[in-house]
Design a protein around this motif. Structure first.
Motif, mmCIF file in Angstrom:
data_model
loop_
_atom_site.group_PDB
_atom_site.id
_atom_site.type_symbol
_atom_site.label_atom_id
_atom_site.label_comp_id
_atom_site.label_asym_id
_atom_site.label_seq_id
_atom_site.Cartn_x
_atom_site.Cartn_y
_atom_site.Cartn_z
ATOM 1 N N HIS A 247 -165.688 -5.779 -29.398
ATOM 2 C CA HIS A 247 -166.914 -6.380 -29.912
ATOM 3 C C HIS A 247 -166.711 -7.874 -30.132
ATOM 4 N N GLY A 248 -167.767 -8.640 -29.891
ATOM 5 C CA GLY A 248 -167.737 -10.059 -30.201
ATOM 6 C C GLY A 248 -167.951 -10.265 -31.691
ATOM 7 N N ILE A 270 -159.381 2.563 -31.075
ATOM 8 C CA ILE A 270 -158.800 1.271 -31.439
ATOM 9 C C ILE A 270 -159.932 0.256 -31.418
ATOM 10 N N LEU A 271 -159.972 -0.633 -32.397
ATOM 11 C CA LEU A 271 -161.010 -1.662 -32.455
ATOM 12 C C LEU A 271 -160.381 -3.037 -32.284
ATOM 13 N N ILE A 272 -160.951 -3.821 -31.357
ATOM 14 C CA ILE A 272 -160.538 -5.217 -31.179
ATOM 15 C C ILE A 272 -161.795 -6.083 -31.240
ATOM 16 N N THR A 273 -161.771 -7.090 -32.090
ATOM 17 C CA THR A 273 -162.888 -8.016 -32.217
ATOM 18 C C THR A 273 -162.458 -9.385 -31.689
ATOM 19 N N PHE A 274 -163.291 -9.979 -30.856
ATOM 20 C CA PHE A 274 -162.950 -11.250 -30.220
ATOM 21 C C PHE A 274 -163.704 -12.397 -30.890
ATOM 22 N N PRO A 275 -162.998 -13.428 -31.329
ATOM 23 C CA PRO A 275 -163.654 -14.571 -31.986
ATOM 24 C C PRO A 275 -164.452 -15.405 -30.997
ATOM 25 N N GLU A 276 -165.400 -16.170 -31.523
ATOM 26 C CA GLU A 276 -166.207 -17.101 -30.740
ATOM 27 C C GLU A 276 -166.822 -16.430 -29.515
ATOM 28 N N SER A 277 -167.356 -15.250 -29.716
ATOM 29 C CA SER A 277 -168.012 -14.524 -28.644
ATOM 30 C C SER A 277 -169.111 -13.661 -29.237
ATOM 31 N N HIS A 279 -172.552 -10.831 -27.738
ATOM 32 C CA HIS A 279 -172.809 -9.523 -27.148
ATOM 33 C C HIS A 279 -172.226 -9.380 -25.744
ATOM 34 N N GLN A 280 -172.204 -10.477 -24.989
ATOM 35 C CA GLN A 280 -171.674 -10.443 -23.615
ATOM 36 C C GLN A 280 -170.193 -10.827 -23.604
ATOM 37 N N VAL A 281 -169.444 -10.328 -24.530
ATOM 38 C CA VAL A 281 -168.050 -10.728 -24.702
ATOM 39 C C VAL A 281 -167.240 -10.540 -23.433
ATOM 40 N N PHE A 282 -167.524 -9.517 -22.643
ATOM 41 C CA PHE A 282 -166.747 -9.271 -21.423
ATOM 42 C C PHE A 282 -167.026 -10.321 -20.351
ATOM 43 N N GLN A 283 -168.189 -10.998 -20.432
ATOM 44 C CA GLN A 283 -168.483 -12.118 -19.552
ATOM 45 C C GLN A 283 -167.986 -13.428 -20.155
ATOM 46 N N GLU A 284 -168.041 -13.515 -21.463
ATOM 47 C CA GLU A 284 -167.623 -14.725 -22.158
ATOM 48 C C GLU A 284 -166.111 -14.901 -22.119
ATOM 49 N N LYS A 285 -165.384 -13.799 -22.288
ATOM 50 C CA LYS A 285 -163.914 -13.844 -22.343
ATOM 51 C C LYS A 285 -163.327 -12.796 -21.398
ATOM 52 N N VAL A 289 -160.577 -9.765 -22.366
ATOM 53 C CA VAL A 289 -161.071 -8.387 -22.306
ATOM 54 C C VAL A 289 -160.310 -7.600 -21.242
ATOM 55 N N ALA A 290 -160.027 -8.229 -20.101
ATOM 56 C CA ALA A 290 -159.254 -7.569 -19.038
ATOM 57 C C ALA A 290 -157.882 -7.163 -19.551
ATOM 58 N N LYS A 291 -157.238 -8.044 -20.275
ATOM 59 C CA LYS A 291 -155.918 -7.737 -20.833
ATOM 60 C C LYS A 291 -155.991 -6.563 -21.793
ATOM 61 N N ALA A 292 -157.009 -6.554 -22.650
ATOM 62 C CA ALA A 292 -157.153 -5.469 -23.631
ATOM 63 C C ALA A 292 -157.377 -4.131 -22.926
ATOM 64 N N ILE A 293 -158.228 -4.118 -21.906
ATOM 65 C CA ILE A 293 -158.518 -2.869 -21.196
ATOM 66 C C ILE A 293 -157.283 -2.360 -20.459
#
Length: 306
Positions: A247-248, A270-277, A279-285, A289-293
């Motif tokens: 989640h952003g 597992i929950l991971i929250t990404f800063p400075e992002s 709803h479109q976090v997978f496009q923003e970062k 996100v690729a690394k986390a997946i």
């Protein structure tokens, strides 16, 4: 294009990362299916998939992965992007029928055409998270066991935080006439973009993101949202499959508290929250996100220590 059910044809796409040229017959082929969100498009996942391909190549150099190949599957849901369908076919766009399409893709497409030892991971975004939850709960035990993990990005449950995660969609699709909805489409697309993308990430994504929204027929959008059904906390609590919730931190569409609620409802997540992002976090970062997946996938499939 693939005929998933009678009178229902969707555009499906596949890319692959070949990890081992000489398949040893032991290392599995991993399949990853991407499910996009409301009235969106599979093209939104392209940067993420490209980032995953690059990350896999890096991992191959440093680690002996117990994977021979990764297939990335994506598709445009009926009515969206490359899966155009008559917009006045109202019931075709119900959540129930879109779920049946997803069930067909998994049960009649990916699973039968891959070895029993080939694990499947499913990635969902926004309302796609509800579709993934409902899919997992609907499968037989044998098919459910083939799904080794689900990734839920920017998701929410109907009885949790997030005013937009409610059955029936936004009130404008219930009360405003079509001529007004069509006239408002450009401003609606812009408003969604401003809420869905963090200010630091807008310049790069503005044109492509807004174009996806503006290409949809508003009659189709109205039919989709009026029949939209989100998963409930009870449904999420029945999911035994391992889950990764992303989640952003500054999501203005479905707040990060909705992601936290989803995480707590799932049995094993597992929950991971990404800063400075947002709803479109997978496009923003896409890289993060690729690394986390991939870390999630590898953590389940394993690394060869030999």
């Amino acid at each position: 294009k693939v005929k998933v059910l009678p009178n229902r044809t969707v555009l499906c796409k596949r890319r692959s990362s070949q990890i081992r040229k000489d398949n040893d017959g032991i290392s599995p082929i991993v399949n990853i299916l991407f499910v996009h969100g409301s009235c969106a498009a599979s093209s939104q996942y392209y940067d993420l998939i490209s980032a995953m391909e690059i990350k896999v190549a890096e991992m191959v150099k440093s680690e002996k992965l117990q994977i021979s190949k990764i297939n990335y599957f994506s598709y445009d849901q009926l009515g969206c992007a490359g899966s155009k369908h008559p917009a006045d076919d109202w019931e075709a766009f119900s959540s129930a029928n879109l779920l049946r399409d997803l069930q067909s893709i998994v049960k009649n497409g990916i699973l039968p055409n891959s070895k029993a030892s080939s694990p499947l991971f499913i990635v969902g975004h926004s309302h796609g998270c509800s579709q993934v939850i409902q899919l997992v709960n609907s499968l037989s035990d044998s098919n459910r066991d083939r799904i080794k993990g689900v990734v839920l990005i920017g998701g929410a449950l109907k009885d949790g935080p997030g005013e937009l995660a409610r059955d029936g969609g936004h009130w404008i699709f219930k009360y405003l006439p079509m001529f007004m909805l069509r006239k408002m489409q450009p401003s609606l697309s812009q408003s969604f973009f401003d809420a869905a993308v963090h200010p630091k990430n807008r310049e790069r994504l503005r044109e492509s993101a807004i174009n996806v929204s503006n290409t949809n027929d508003m009659l189709f959008c109205k039919a989709f949202y009026r029949q939209q059904v989100y998963a409930s906390s009870e449904e999420a609590s029945k999911v035994k499959t391992k889950a990764l919730v992303l989640h952003g931190s500054e999501d203005l569409v479905l707040p990060s508290s909705a992601g936290d609620h989803l995480h707590k409802c799932l049995q094993n997540s597992i929950l991971i929250t990404f800063p400075e992002s947002s709803h479109q976090v997978f496009q923003e970062k896409p890289n993060e996100v690729a690394k986390a997946i991939l870390n999630f996938v590898v953590g389940i499939i394993g690394i060869n220590d030999n």
